[in-house]
Scaffold this active site. Sequence first.
Site, PDB file in Angstrom:
ATOM      1  N   HIS A   1     -19.044 143.880  18.009  1.00 40.54           N
ATOM      2  CA  HIS A   1     -18.800 142.705  18.852  1.00 40.54           C
ATOM      3  C   HIS A   1     -19.644 141.490  18.471  1.00 40.54           C
ATOM      4  CE1 HIS A   1     -16.632 141.540  22.439  1.00 40.54           C
ATOM      5  NE2 HIS A   1     -17.700 140.943  22.916  1.00 40.54           N
TER       6      HIS A   1
ATOM      7  N   ASP B   1     -16.304 147.642  17.061  1.00 43.98           N
ATOM      8  CA  ASP B   1     -16.498 146.870  18.298  1.00 43.98           C
ATOM      9  C   ASP B   1     -16.320 147.778  19.520  1.00 43.98           C
ATOM     10  OD1 ASP B   1     -16.401 144.993  20.402  1.00 43.98           O
ATOM     11  OD2 ASP B   1     -15.494 143.479  19.098  1.00 43.98           O
TER      12      ASP B   1
ATOM     13  N   SER C   1     -14.795 136.946  22.689  1.00 45.20           N
ATOM     14  CA  SER C   1     -14.875 137.878  23.808  1.00 45.20           C
ATOM     15  C   SER C   1     -14.239 137.306  25.081  1.00 45.20           C
ATOM     16  CB  SER C   1     -16.348 138.237  24.010  1.00 45.20           C
ATOM     17  OG  SER C   1     -16.488 139.290  24.893  1.00 45.20           O
TER      18      SER C   1
END
Length: 400
Positions: free
Chosen positions: A376, A343, A173
Amino acid sequence: MNFMRKQIATSLVIVIFLLSTVFARNILQILSENEDGICTSMVETQGYGCEEHKVTTDDGYILSLQRIPKGISGKAATNPPVLLQHGLLMDGITWLLNPTDESLAFILADNGYDVWIANTRGTKYSQGHSSLTPQDPAYWEWSWDELVNFDLPATFKYVHDQTGQKLHYVGHSLGTLIAFAAISEHKLLDMLRSAALLSPIAYLGQIKSPLAKSASQNFIAEDLYWLGIHEFDPRGEAVVKLLEKICQDPGNNCSDLMNSFTGPNCCVNSSRTDIFLEHEPQATATKNMVHIAQMTRKGTIEKFDYGNDEENNKHYGQPNPPQYIMSNIPNNIPLFLGYGGADYLSDVNDVKTLLDKLQNHNPDKLVLQYREDYAHADFVFGTNAKEIVYNPIMAFFKLN
Ligand SMILES: *[C@@H]1O[C@H](CO)[C@@H](O)[C@H](O)[C@H]1NC(C)=O
Ligand SMILES: *[C@@H]1O[C@H](CO)[C@@H](O)[C@H](O)[C@H]1NC(C)=O
């Protein structure tokens, strides 16, 4: 005479007593600092050796780093160092939360890698500074531009100096965003062996998370900043109140905050939520949240926008913030990009925009791994992430 001697003796006893309590307190402090560290609480409890390290950035932030130099067998690492960089509102514990056969840090150590875990400024174990404290608004006067310019280079250099080797890098991320930005400016290249980037984030224009979208469209982070709340503490009163407000919006379903933000994670073990909440989420700078909100509204990857020509001119010598140019990423750097169809933050369409900028990348140096059901958090907490993501990453490392 006797009386005086007695008095002196009493005074001496008192002095020795005072000295020893001060001494004991210092020792206790040292012990509790160590006890408080990630090594003691998360690594040694699992039977692994672990070293605490500190690195100071050029702008004075004192960051903690943990090293797992050996696997559970106790055999010294034979493979190169790997630096693990967590994402937004997280810290290094990201890589240690699952059982040892599911957590990337332990898996790498057991496969002979020398594992180094980074902790971004402002997180629980990286709150030191040479002249500021987290109570000073100036301590929180940074966005991810500073992570690109200071945290990442200082951490890389430290691990490189300690090991005498180039590093493999794994980012998740925000840990991918700062790497993309840094290598697009040709930073770190002399110390970097390869980079595995999970839930890659360079563009955020297509973000699906209704909560994140709603927050950025309503300038929530900007409001906090102008209210003088420079620390963005997700457990703090100000942020919790704002979240409650956002959640009252009928379009937002906050019954499951983690999934509302990150997407419907297929493979995170929900019975581990308590352990997760014991350690995360962590604070960041409100200015950092503002910078990310700018990205979602503009769909660009560029430096922090001060909002007017004059301020931008002051900082950048131009009226608009400079772009990070993704096509400047050198074509022969080995890259592994892992992204997921579910995601909400690293959206597939935003990843496509990035891949378009990387179209001249040497195809032998670009590994793409797409997993339809992954959101995610699956990339770091998925119970099956070893088979799906980590084994392929280690195969990629072997080639580079
Ligand atoms: C919100 O999500 C939960 C599950 O994540 C679901 O059970 C519930 O029905 C949803 N509520 C609304 C109003 O959509
Ligand atoms: C989920 O976590 C619980 C508690 O830690 C554990 O007992 C269970 O085996 C885990 N399930 C899976 C599929 O990993």
